[in-house]
Design a protein around this motif. Sequence first.
Motif, PDB file in Angstrom:
ATOM      1  N   ASN A   1      88.459  30.868  13.230  1.00  0.00           N
ATOM      2  CA  ASN A   1      87.318  31.320  14.238  1.00  0.00           C
ATOM      3  C   ASN A   1      87.503  31.175  15.847  1.00  0.00           C
ATOM      4  O   ASN A   1      86.619  31.452  16.338  1.00  0.00           O
ATOM      5  CB  ASN A   1      85.972  30.451  13.793  1.00  0.00           C
ATOM      6  CG  ASN A   1      86.022  29.047  14.174  1.00  0.00           C
ATOM      7  OD1 ASN A   1      87.049  28.611  14.597  1.00  0.00           O
ATOM      8  ND2 ASN A   1      85.025  28.363  13.913  1.00  0.00           N
TER       9      ASN A   1
ATOM     10  N   LYS B   1      89.547  33.372  16.998  1.00  0.00           N
ATOM     11  CA  LYS B   1      89.726  34.778  17.416  1.00  0.00           C
ATOM     12  C   LYS B   1      91.366  35.156  17.609  1.00  0.00           C
ATOM     13  O   LYS B   1      91.672  36.105  18.076  1.00  0.00           O
ATOM     14  CB  LYS B   1      89.225  35.254  18.860  1.00  0.00           C
ATOM     15  CG  LYS B   1      87.831  35.187  19.012  1.00  0.00           C
ATOM     16  CD  LYS B   1      86.995  36.248  18.319  1.00  0.00           C
ATOM     17  CE  LYS B   1      85.654  36.161  18.626  1.00  0.00           C
ATOM     18  NZ  LYS B   1      84.646  36.537  17.552  1.00  0.00           N
ATOM     19  N   GLU B   2      92.040  34.108  16.876  1.00  0.00           N
ATOM     20  CA  GLU B   2      93.801  34.373  17.003  1.00  0.00           C
ATOM     21  C   GLU B   2      94.172  34.421  15.358  1.00  0.00           C
ATOM     22  O   GLU B   2      93.522  33.353  14.367  1.00  0.00           O
ATOM     23  CB  GLU B   2      94.453  33.288  17.528  1.00  0.00           C
ATOM     24  CG  GLU B   2      93.966  33.332  19.075  1.00  0.00           C
ATOM     25  CD  GLU B   2      94.931  32.355  19.728  1.00  0.00           C
ATOM     26  OE1 GLU B   2      96.026  31.900  19.233  1.00  0.00           O
ATOM     27  OE2 GLU B   2      94.576  31.767  20.640  1.00  0.00           O
TER      28      GLU B   2
ATOM     29  N   GLY C   1      87.709  39.584  12.929  1.00  0.00           N
ATOM     30  CA  GLY C   1      87.284  39.120  14.371  1.00  0.00           C
ATOM     31  C   GLY C   1      88.459  38.698  15.270  1.00  0.00           C
ATOM     32  O   GLY C   1      87.956  38.365  16.468  1.00  0.00           O
ATOM     33  N   ALA C   2      89.695  38.699  14.903  1.00  0.00           N
ATOM     34  CA  ALA C   2      90.632  38.117  15.678  1.00  0.00           C
ATOM     35  C   ALA C   2      90.937  39.291  16.842  1.00  0.00           C
ATOM     36  O   ALA C   2      90.975  40.428  16.605  1.00  0.00           O
ATOM     37  CB  ALA C   2      91.898  38.086  14.787  1.00  0.00           C
ATOM     38  N   LYS C   3      91.329  38.723  17.907  1.00  0.00           N
ATOM     39  CA  LYS C   3      91.639  39.627  18.917  1.00  0.00           C
ATOM     40  C   LYS C   3      93.275  39.385  19.171  1.00  0.00           C
ATOM     41  O   LYS C   3      93.880  40.086  20.243  1.00  0.00           O
ATOM     42  CB  LYS C   3      91.098  39.165  20.276  1.00  0.00           C
ATOM     43  CG  LYS C   3      89.511  39.274  20.214  1.00  0.00           C
ATOM     44  CD  LYS C   3      89.012  40.562  20.071  1.00  0.00           C
ATOM     45  CE  LYS C   3      87.394  40.586  20.003  1.00  0.00           C
ATOM     46  NZ  LYS C   3      86.846  41.857  19.592  1.00  0.00           N
TER      47      LYS C   3
ATOM     48  N   LYS D   1      91.695  42.344  12.636  1.00  0.00           N
ATOM     49  CA  LYS D   1      90.799  42.740  13.273  1.00  0.00           C
ATOM     50  C   LYS D   1      89.469  42.656  12.621  1.00  0.00           C
ATOM     51  O   LYS D   1      88.451  42.386  13.279  1.00  0.00           O
ATOM     52  CB  LYS D   1      91.050  44.266  13.700  1.00  0.00           C
ATOM     53  CG  LYS D   1      90.041  44.837  14.882  1.00  0.00           C
ATOM     54  CD  LYS D   1      90.763  46.172  15.430  1.00  0.00           C
ATOM     55  CE  LYS D   1      89.656  46.789  16.283  1.00  0.00           C
ATOM     56  NZ  LYS D   1      90.061  48.010  16.838  1.00  0.00           N
TER      57      LYS D   1
ATOM     58  N   CYS E   1      94.162  32.793   9.594  1.00  0.00           N
ATOM     59  CA  CYS E   1      92.877  33.331  10.516  1.00  0.00           C
ATOM     60  C   CYS E   1      91.739  32.316  10.569  1.00  0.00           C
ATOM     61  O   CYS E   1      91.214  32.442   9.433  1.00  0.00           O
ATOM     62  CB  CYS E   1      92.444  34.749  10.364  1.00  0.00           C
ATOM     63  SG  CYS E   1      91.574  35.556  11.742  1.00  0.00           S
TER      64      CYS E   1
END
Length: 152
Positions: free
Chosen positions: A80, A82-83, A116-118, A113, A78
């Motif tokens: 920065n 967001k994946e 910060g991953a979406k 999550k 992971c």
Amino acid sequence: MIHLTKMTPKEYQDYLLSAIKDYANDKVKNGTWNAGESFEQAKKVFQELLPQGVATPMHFLYTVKSEDGPIGYTWFFCDNTKEAFIYDIGIFEEFQNKGYGTLTMKLLEQKVKSLGAKKISLHVFGSNQRALHVYQKVGYQITDYNLTKLIE
């Protein structure tokens, strides 16, 4: 109840040997590599992806544990963007078909999550129908197909 704990260096060494063998076998089984070179090729992949082992930045390695001790492992990346990407997940054979894979996937989602991953993605070998079933059960959608035919 199960939980994820950061993999210790000792757990990592145990995991690494097993993971390299499994990855090499999967690549041979799926026709990507030949058996004679598969272990060395797999070893090289792991060295490139995890040059600092459990301390490799942006790579997260966990042992899946129950009250009785370790029941599996997982590894994801992971950054920065967001994946996140799941490189590996496994439940030891004696604990399979008891819902632990599904629970582990849900715990992974929470971890990702919290970083910060979406979006979370993974790869599954076509021959691994058991894993595909678990992934689809928890909401993963197929985004690509790669097909191969051996011509003799």
